[in-house]
Design a protein around this motif. Structure first.
Motif, PDB file in Angstrom:
ATOM      1  N   TRP A   1      -4.175   4.460   2.330  1.00 42.68           N
ATOM      2  CA  TRP A   1      -3.420   3.198   2.200  1.00 42.68           C
ATOM      3  C   TRP A   1      -4.183   2.322   1.225  1.00 42.68           C
ATOM      4  CZ3 TRP A   1       1.419   2.325   3.476  1.00 42.68           C
ATOM      5  CH2 TRP A   1       1.919   1.035   3.541  1.00 42.68           C
ATOM      6  N   SER A   2      -3.472   1.573   0.404  1.00 39.77           N
ATOM      7  CA  SER A   2      -4.165   0.760  -0.612  1.00 39.77           C
ATOM      8  C   SER A   2      -3.886  -0.725  -0.399  1.00 39.77           C
ATOM      9  CB  SER A   2      -3.641   1.132  -1.999  1.00 39.77           C
ATOM     10  OG  SER A   2      -2.403   0.465  -2.221  1.00 39.77           O
ATOM     11  N   PRO A   3      -4.702  -1.587  -0.979  1.00 38.59           N
ATOM     12  CA  PRO A   3      -4.319  -3.006  -1.042  1.00 38.59           C
ATOM     13  C   PRO A   3      -3.378  -3.123  -2.247  1.00 38.59           C
ATOM     14  CG  PRO A   3      -6.531  -2.709  -1.930  1.00 38.59           C
ATOM     15  CD  PRO A   3      -6.017  -1.337  -1.598  1.00 38.59           C
ATOM     16  N   GLN A   4      -2.116  -2.802  -2.059  1.00 38.06           N
ATOM     17  CA  GLN A   4      -1.218  -2.528  -3.199  1.00 38.06           C
ATOM     18  C   GLN A   4      -1.146  -3.643  -4.249  1.00 38.06           C
ATOM     19  OE1 GLN A   4       2.116   0.094  -2.826  1.00 38.06           O
ATOM     20  NE2 GLN A   4       3.499  -1.467  -3.626  1.00 38.06           N
ATOM     21  N   LEU A   5      -1.100  -4.890  -3.785  1.00 39.48           N
ATOM     22  CA  LEU A   5      -0.970  -5.959  -4.781  1.00 39.48           C
ATOM     23  C   LEU A   5      -2.197  -6.046  -5.670  1.00 39.48           C
ATOM     24  CD1 LEU A   5       0.745  -8.596  -2.550  1.00 39.48           C
ATOM     25  CD2 LEU A   5       1.640  -7.693  -4.694  1.00 39.48           C
ATOM     26  N   LYS A   6      -3.374  -5.908  -5.048  1.00 40.14           N
ATOM     27  CA  LYS A   6      -4.609  -5.954  -5.844  1.00 40.14           C
ATOM     28  C   LYS A   6      -4.637  -4.791  -6.821  1.00 40.14           C
ATOM     29  CE  LYS A   6      -7.793  -8.237  -2.717  1.00 40.14           C
ATOM     30  NZ  LYS A   6      -8.463  -7.875  -1.498  1.00 40.14           N
ATOM     31  N   VAL A   7      -4.144  -3.657  -6.390  1.00 31.07           N
ATOM     32  CA  VAL A   7      -4.122  -2.479  -7.263  1.00 31.07           C
ATOM     33  C   VAL A   7      -3.194  -2.742  -8.453  1.00 31.07           C
ATOM     34  CG1 VAL A   7      -3.375  -0.067  -7.399  1.00 31.07           C
ATOM     35  CG2 VAL A   7      -4.726  -0.835  -5.450  1.00 31.07           C
ATOM     36  N   LEU A   8      -1.990  -3.224  -8.147  1.00 30.13           N
ATOM     37  CA  LEU A   8      -1.026  -3.446  -9.240  1.00 30.13           C
ATOM     38  C   LEU A   8      -1.523  -4.510 -10.220  1.00 30.13           C
ATOM     39  CD1 LEU A   8       2.367  -3.291  -7.286  1.00 30.13           C
ATOM     40  CD2 LEU A   8       1.450  -1.578  -8.851  1.00 30.13           C
ATOM     41  N   ALA A   9      -2.313  -5.457  -9.691  1.00 27.68           N
ATOM     42  CA  ALA A   9      -2.805  -6.528 -10.563  1.00 27.68           C
ATOM     43  C   ALA A   9      -4.050  -6.100 -11.344  1.00 27.68           C
ATOM     44  CB  ALA A   9      -3.133  -7.759  -9.714  1.00 27.68           C
ATOM     45  N   HIS A  10      -4.594  -4.924 -11.033  1.00 31.49           N
ATOM     46  CA  HIS A  10      -5.840  -4.489 -11.689  1.00 31.49           C
ATOM     47  C   HIS A  10      -5.570  -4.049 -13.122  1.00 31.49           C
ATOM     48  CE1 HIS A  10      -9.625  -2.445 -12.412  1.00 31.49           C
ATOM     49  NE2 HIS A  10     -10.093  -3.000 -11.299  1.00 31.49           N
ATOM     50  N   LYS A  11      -6.448  -4.426 -14.021  1.00 35.04           N
ATOM     51  CA  LYS A  11      -6.216  -4.140 -15.451  1.00 35.04           C
ATOM     52  C   LYS A  11      -6.193  -2.644 -15.776  1.00 35.04           C
ATOM     53  CE  LYS A  11     -11.057  -4.845 -16.920  1.00 35.04           C
ATOM     54  NZ  LYS A  11     -11.571  -4.075 -15.805  1.00 35.04           N
ATOM     55  N   SER A  12      -6.808  -1.823 -14.939  1.00 28.24           N
ATOM     56  CA  SER A  12      -6.826  -0.381 -15.230  1.00 28.24           C
ATOM     57  C   SER A  12      -5.482   0.295 -14.973  1.00 28.24           C
ATOM     58  CB  SER A  12      -7.877   0.328 -14.370  1.00 28.24           C
ATOM     59  OG  SER A  12      -9.128  -0.196 -14.650  1.00 28.24           O
ATOM     60  N   VAL A  13      -4.624  -0.359 -14.175  1.00 29.25           N
ATOM     61  CA  VAL A  13      -3.352   0.283 -13.830  1.00 29.25           C
ATOM     62  C   VAL A  13      -2.330   0.083 -14.964  1.00 29.25           C
ATOM     63  CG1 VAL A  13      -1.409   0.243 -12.197  1.00 29.25           C
ATOM     64  CG2 VAL A  13      -3.752   0.160 -11.361  1.00 29.25           C
ATOM     65  N   GLY A  14      -1.800   1.217 -15.459  1.00 30.00           N
ATOM     66  CA  GLY A  14      -0.856   1.146 -16.571  1.00 30.00           C
ATOM     67  C   GLY A  14       0.561   1.504 -16.171  1.00 30.00           C
ATOM     68  N   CYS A  15       0.705   2.022 -14.934  1.00 29.48           N
ATOM     69  CA  CYS A  15       2.029   2.501 -14.536  1.00 29.48           C
ATOM     70  C   CYS A  15       2.068   2.677 -13.019  1.00 29.48           C
ATOM     71  CB  CYS A  15       2.255   3.817 -15.262  1.00 29.48           C
ATOM     72  SG  CYS A  15       3.534   4.868 -14.608  1.00 29.48           S
ATOM     73  N   PHE A  16       3.217   2.423 -12.424  1.00 27.28           N
ATOM     74  CA  PHE A  16       3.389   2.565 -10.975  1.00 27.28           C
ATOM     75  C   PHE A  16       4.456   3.624 -10.740  1.00 27.28           C
ATOM     76  CE2 PHE A  16       4.879   0.017  -6.947  1.00 27.28           C
ATOM     77  CZ  PHE A  16       4.422   1.054  -6.128  1.00 27.28           C
ATOM     78  N   MET A  17       4.049   4.758 -10.172  1.00 29.16           N
ATOM     79  CA  MET A  17       5.025   5.773  -9.786  1.00 29.16           C
ATOM     80  C   MET A  17       5.448   5.433  -8.369  1.00 29.16           C
ATOM     81  SD  MET A  17       4.947   9.702 -10.365  1.00 29.16           S
ATOM     82  CE  MET A  17       6.492  10.499 -10.183  1.00 29.16           C
ATOM     83  N   THR A  18       6.702   5.033  -8.188  1.00 23.87           N
ATOM     84  CA  THR A  18       7.119   4.434  -6.923  1.00 23.87           C
ATOM     85  C   THR A  18       8.417   5.026  -6.380  1.00 23.87           C
ATOM     86  OG1 THR A  18       7.902   2.351  -5.911  1.00 23.87           O
ATOM     87  CG2 THR A  18       8.123   2.518  -8.286  1.00 23.87           C
ATOM     88  N   HIS A  19       8.578   4.946  -5.053  1.00 23.35           N
ATOM     89  CA  HIS A  19       9.827   5.383  -4.420  1.00 23.35           C
ATOM     90  C   HIS A  19      10.903   4.302  -4.554  1.00 23.35           C
ATOM     91  CE1 HIS A  19       8.310   2.567  -1.544  1.00 23.35           C
ATOM     92  NE2 HIS A  19       9.080   2.921  -0.550  1.00 23.35           N
ATOM     93  N   CYS A  20      10.512   3.134  -5.097  1.00 25.21           N
ATOM     94  CA  CYS A  20      11.448   2.021  -5.288  1.00 25.21           C
ATOM     95  C   CYS A  20      11.901   1.380  -3.983  1.00 25.21           C
ATOM     96  CB  CYS A  20      12.653   2.411  -6.128  1.00 25.21           C
ATOM     97  SG  CYS A  20      12.236   2.650  -7.845  1.00 25.21           S
ATOM     98  N   GLY A  21      11.029   1.318  -2.989  1.00 24.31           N
ATOM     99  CA  GLY A  21      11.281   0.423  -1.861  1.00 24.31           C
ATOM    100  C   GLY A  21      11.414  -0.971  -2.468  1.00 24.31           C
TER     101      GLY A  21
END
Ligand SMILES: O=c1ccn([C@@H]2O[C@H](COP(=O)(O)OP(=O)(O)O[C@H]3O[C@H](CO)[C@@H](O)[C@H](O)[C@H]3O)[C@@H](O)[C@H]2O)c(=O)[nH]1
Length: 471
Positions: free
Chosen positions: A334-354
């Motif tokens: 499980w991740s702290p999702q918002l912090k992950v998405l806000a992190h500069k290293s993240v370039g893309c989110f592969m998501t189920h689209c909840g």
């Protein structure tokens, strides 16, 4: 349990979510916004959520547990069984809570309930309290359910899989429709639950929606011509949007324990924009074959990946995958999702689209690879790729499988330098700005929240029934 709130004489609002992560997060977040505007808010936490939830102490609202038929740790065998017992137990527990409150210094004036629990309104009204549903899914999807229920423009079971044209919506292919629209046989209990949202919609004084006008403008207008709808989202912690609520840095209540430190440290060690973050939310269950295709697709993409695989899904990761990809990726439960998405290293989110994940990615300007599974997710994916143009959507093969080659292709399209990537990034940045503006002072959602708060404060008199009027 009770915490200090801003105004002691404030109107008191109760908030009742269905206890699943994708419903708790937006309703808790909306509660915090209301508290920041001076209301007294109590989030009702059904006992099955347990007391061992991972709770952020900075949370500015009260929590009140009520019995939902389950002791902590006790689990129903199916979603249908859970809902049945929940529905049989909650009215009594809720009535007791309202009663207790009515003789306190802060009698409740209004109850905001999860839109899939419409019967809460009847309980509230029998105590002289007004109420309104909170919708945790998009307006577009709710309109699709509405047309299905009407049975004229959209009939189920659908005999022909031809495209559908409906007012205020883009033309939709069969594969863009919510999975439940395919027919009641697909998920019997959940089908009834989602369609029950409309059973007493005309009796509610406010319909609160986790969306924002700018995102679904035509649909919002169409709905507003029928019902008193108020978009109040995106319900993302303020520090990721308008930054007006200093303590609001996290959702604050998690049913899963995030591997935060490991995750953030790992991200810190990666180059800007170099990581694909992969998560399918709190409920989705992939087949073992699909998990394998996903795993090998990530490997083929030759990109760093941070993959959330919930404890219950872990055994589906192919045996040799972790050893083969240690240099490339990290799997966490499980991740702290918002912090992950806000992190500069993240370039893309592969998501189920909840719907929460979709709004989070849009609000943080993260391009998406949409890989929907069921319920509202196919429709969200359609909007992500074709309407908001903030990502691409995987193509599903004839056997219902998304192949590793297709996963690789989509990740490359979003991550690799080129015109397509730039276009998607430009659109993602646009939505990020618009989401922030909607929640910022004077923004469309902020104004709707102010209007809601003002209306509650205007009914100064205590409308809870006196003891001899109670049911
Ligand atoms: O590792 C993770 C994974 C998810 N999340 C959070 O969990 C929530 C997940 O919500 P969502 O993206 O909406 O997915 P589900 O948990 O699948 O939500 C259910 O509820 C949603 C709202 O009704 C629907 O849109 C979905 O289809 C339905 O599956 C989000 O806020 C995420 O930030 C984390 O914090 N860490």
């Amino acid at each position: 349990m009770e915490r200090e709130q801003k105004t002691s004489s404030a109107s008191h609002v109760l908030v009742l979510p269905l206890p699943i992560q994708g419903h708790i997060n937006p309703m808790l977040q909306f509660s915090k916004r209301l508290a920041s505007k001076g209301l007294r808010v109590t989030l009702i936490t059904p006992t099955s959520m347990g007391t061992s939830m991972h709770q952020d102490n900075a949370c500015s609202i009260n929590m009140e547990p009520i019995f939902d038929g389950y002791k902590e740790g006790e689990r129903a065998a199916t979603a249908e069984e859970y809902i049945e017992r929940f529905k049989a137990t909650i009215p009594q527990s809720l009535a007791e809570l309202i009663d207790k409150n009515s003789t306190s210094q802060y009698p409740a004036k209004f109850i905001i309930y999860d839109s899939i629990l419409p019967w809460v309104l009847d309980v509230a009204k029998s105590w002289g309290i007004e109420g309104g549903p909170f919708f945790t899914q998009s307006c577009a999807v709710t309109v699709l359910y509405y047309h299905t229920l009407q049975g004229s423009a959209l009939k189920i079971p659908m005999e022909e899989k031809s495209p559908v044209s409906l007012p205020s919506l883009p033309q939709l292919e069969f594969s863009d429709l919510p999975s439940l629209v395919h027919g009641p046989g697909s998920y019997p209990g959940i089908y009834d639950l989602l369609f029950s949202q409309f059973s007493n919609i005309d009796e509610a004084s406010w319909l609160l929606w986790n969306t924002f006008n700018e995102l679904e403008d035509e649909i919002v207008d169409w709905m507003a011509s029928k019902w008193p709808i108020k978009p109040i989202g995106p319900t993302i912690p303020s520090m990721f949007l308008d930054k007006r609520l200093e303590d609001d840095k996290d959702y604050g209540l998690s049913l899963f324990k995030p591997n935060s430190e490991t995750c953030m440290k790992w991200l810190d060690s990666k180059e800007p924009g170099s990581v694909v973050y992969v998560s399918f939310g709190s409920l989705a269950v992939l087949t073992e074959d699909q998990m394998a295709e996903l795993a090998w697709g990530l490997k083929r993409s030759n990109t760093h990946f941070l993959w959330v695989v919930r404890e219950s899904e872990k055994q589906k990761v192919p045996g040799n995958f972790v050893e083969e990809t240690t240099e490339m990726g990290l799997i966490i439960t499980w991740s702290p999702q918002l912090k992950v998405l806000a992190h500069k290293s993240v370039g893309c989110f592969m998501t189920h689209c909840g719907w929460n994940s979709t709004l989070e990615a849009l609000s943080l300007g993260v391009p998406m690879v949409a890989m929907p599974q069921w319920t509202d997710q196919p429709s969200n994916a359609k909007f992500v790729a074709d309407v908001w143009q903030a990502g691409v959507r995987v193509k599903v093969g004839e056997n219902g499988m998304v192949t590793q080659e297709e996963i690789e292709r989509c990740i490359r399209e979003v991550m690799m330098e080129g015109e397509r990537r730039d276009e998607i990034r430009t659109h993602s940045e646009k939505w990020k700005k618009l989401a922030r503006m909607a929640m910022d002072e004077g923004g469309s959602s902020d104004k709707n929240i102010d209007e809601f708060v003002a209306s509650l404060n205007a009914c100064n008199s205590n409308s809870t029934k006196s003891p001899d009027q109670r049911p």
